[in-house]
Write a protein that holds these residues in place. Structure first.
Motif, PDB file in Angstrom:
ATOM      1  N   GLN A  51      -2.516   2.944  -2.100  1.00  0.00           N
ATOM      2  CA  GLN A  51      -3.165   2.791  -0.787  1.00  0.00           C
ATOM      3  C   GLN A  51      -4.303   1.767  -0.801  1.00  0.00           C
ATOM      4  O   GLN A  51      -4.572   1.114   0.188  1.00  0.00           O
ATOM      5  N   GLY A  52      -4.980   1.664  -1.954  1.00  0.00           N
ATOM      6  CA  GLY A  52      -6.157   0.815  -1.991  1.00  0.00           C
ATOM      7  C   GLY A  52      -5.879  -0.651  -2.337  1.00  0.00           C
ATOM      8  O   GLY A  52      -6.779  -1.479  -2.297  1.00  0.00           O
ATOM      9  N   ARG A 104       0.826  -1.206   0.000  1.00  0.00           N
ATOM     10  CA  ARG A 104       0.000   0.000   0.000  1.00  0.00           C
ATOM     11  C   ARG A 104       0.859   1.254   0.000  1.00  0.00           C
ATOM     12  O   ARG A 104       0.516   2.258  -0.629  1.00  0.00           O
TER      13      ARG A 104
END
Lengths: 296, 185
Positions: B16-17, B11
């Motif tokens: 991040q996702g 991430r």
């Protein structure tokens, strides 16, 4: 002069060859009208291959969509028409996608060009696939994860080797006529450099006088050779083969003028290798996983 | 033992996702981050790569993250004396990781939930048996391994040295110990 190319009533990996046979004698800048008015069904392969065909033409082809309301609605829901508007000149109004009930479309037609696209596709399929693959294909949860891995590796071939964007679509449906049971199809098509040119661009070409599209496909699919020097390459296709073999499915790859099918199951009448097909740029892969035996 | 949360690295290094380790370029970015973390550690540190927060891993990414990292460690291209084990693997992770290790002739210590450990990848039966004896005994000499595994002492010594070169064992004061176990952590 515009040449009319008739799309078969049922469009899949086999019948798409009729489309290519009509296109092959024409120059790349010939004006085409792709006539799908009487088409009543398209597999994911049909959708992705049609878009690839449009991508590879020098002059944007016209497209006559299906006239049946249910068919056009389905083509719209599958996202095919969304992208067809970009790559074809549509000669009929396109309805807005109707809301459908429970759908077995695991992944609508989706462009693949970058690494992020592969992540996004895997994430979406993982969310949707579990229920359908377990309840309708009676696959175990381990096989559901293997399905996502297989999809990921198939899509990566576009990003890593094609040299241009391609398409993926995944659907589960009743394939009674062809395989006598439910099945799920992954189609991944691109109009890029294809296997032969990809291998030629590195050190993937074996030292042999015989060299054509079929040998290039065999070199990559059967022997795991890649254009990269890295000996760790080629494991994705090997993984796909392993997964398909375990689930008694079938994987076919077409590139240039050849098509190779691996693990042809008893229910299929295909041949392992076809040469001398109508030329088509890039690579087109279809992975078919049938409903598990115990449920038949 | 040092600890690297591979999901966290994914991430931070890529997106991040993301929860899945897929694609070669993602794998390369994750490996480069791990290499930087390993480079900052003291020589001889054992590091556990923790896959608990990774959804799935495909073959290409397993090759980039795990196999290529092991090649760098074995080739001393990361600070001399680095040792790597993995933990938090599901059967789904293991399928891809074992396949790439076999393909490249590599092996790895996997820590399992009950505190035990096992070898995965390209090891023959004698190597596996010898490693298992060392792992079970904690710290041990080649002669004890030879006796327990039914090998002659020279053969046992050769096997243990080979496993040591592959960073699956460590020698401590003349005895062998399995990497990542209580004796070496």
């Amino acid at each position: 002069m515009t040449t009319v190319i008739t799309v078969p009533r049922s469009l899949d990996d086999v019948t798409f060859e009729h489309v290519l046979d009509q296109v092959a004698p024409l120059p790349a800048d010939a004006k085409l009208l792709i006539d799908a008015r009487h088409c009543t069904f398209s597999s994911p392969y049909g959708f992705t291959a049609l878009l690839t065909l449009a991508q590879t033409r020098e002059v944007k082809p016209e497209f006559a969509p299906p006239i049946d309301e249910n068919v056009i609605s389905y083509w719209s829901r599958s996202n095919f028409l969304r992208y067809a508007e970009e790559f074809f000149t549509l000669n009929a109004a396109i309805p807005k996608p109707r809301a459908a009930g429970e759908s077995d479309v695991l992944l609508e037609v989706t462009p693949i060009a970058r690494n992020d696209d592969v992540h996004s596709v895997v994430e979406r399929v993982k969310q949707r696939a579990q229920h359908i693959l377990m309840s309708k294909l009676h696959l175990e949860s381990r096989s559901v994860m293997g399905f996502a891995m297989t999809l990921s590796e198939a899509c990566q071939n576009i990003v890593e080797h094609a040299g241009r964007g391609g398409w993926v679509a995944v659907q589960a449906y009743n394939m009674k006529k062809r395989i006598g049971r439910y099945g799920v199809v992954i189609a991944v098509c691109d109009g890029g450099v294809g296997f032969r040119r990809s291998l030629e661009s590195g050190r993937g070409r074996p030292e042999s006088d015989r060299w054509d599209d079929a040998i290039a496909l065999e070199t990559a699919l059967l022997y795991g050779t890649s254009r990269y020097h890295d000996p760790g390459r080629g494991q994705g296709l090997k993984g796909i083969r392993g997964y398909v073999t375990r689930l008694k499915g079938k994987v076919s790859v077409r590139s240039g003028t050849a098509r190779l099918s691996i693990n042809i199951p008893a229910w299929d009448e295909d041949v392992p290798r076809k040469d001398g097909l109508a030329p088509f740029p890039g690579a087109q892969m279809q992975i078919l996983i049938p409903e598990a035996d115990r449920a038949v | 033992m040092s600890h690297i949360d591979v999901g966290g690295v994914l991430r931070q290094a890529v997106h991040q996702g993301y929860t899945d380790l897929v694609t070669r370029s993602t794998g390369m970015a994750v490996r480069h981050s791990i290499e930087r973390e390993l480079s900052a550690l003291k020589d001889g540190t054992v590091t556990a790569l923790d896959f608990t927060h990774v959804g799935m891993i495909d073959y290409s990414c397993a090759d980039e993250v795990v196999a290529k990292l092991l090649l760098l460690v074995a080739g001393n291209e990361i600070p001399r004396g680095a040792y790597v084990v993995v933990r938090g693997l599901t059967e789904y992770h293991l399928e891809a990781i074992e396949a790439v290790l076999d393909h490249r002739g590599l092996a790895l210590v996997v820590l399992v939930e009950d505190g035990g450990a096992r070898l995965v990848g390209a090891v023959n039966e004698d190597e596996r048996r010898a490693w298992h004896v060392v792992h079970t005994r904690g710290r041990t000499h080649a002669r004890d391994v030879a006796a327990e595994a039914g090998l002659d002492e020279d053969a046992a010594e050769n096997l243990l040295e080979a496993l040591m070169r592959r960073r699956l064992l460590i020698r401590l004061s003349g005895e062998y110990a399995a990497v990542g176990t209580a004796a070496v952590s």
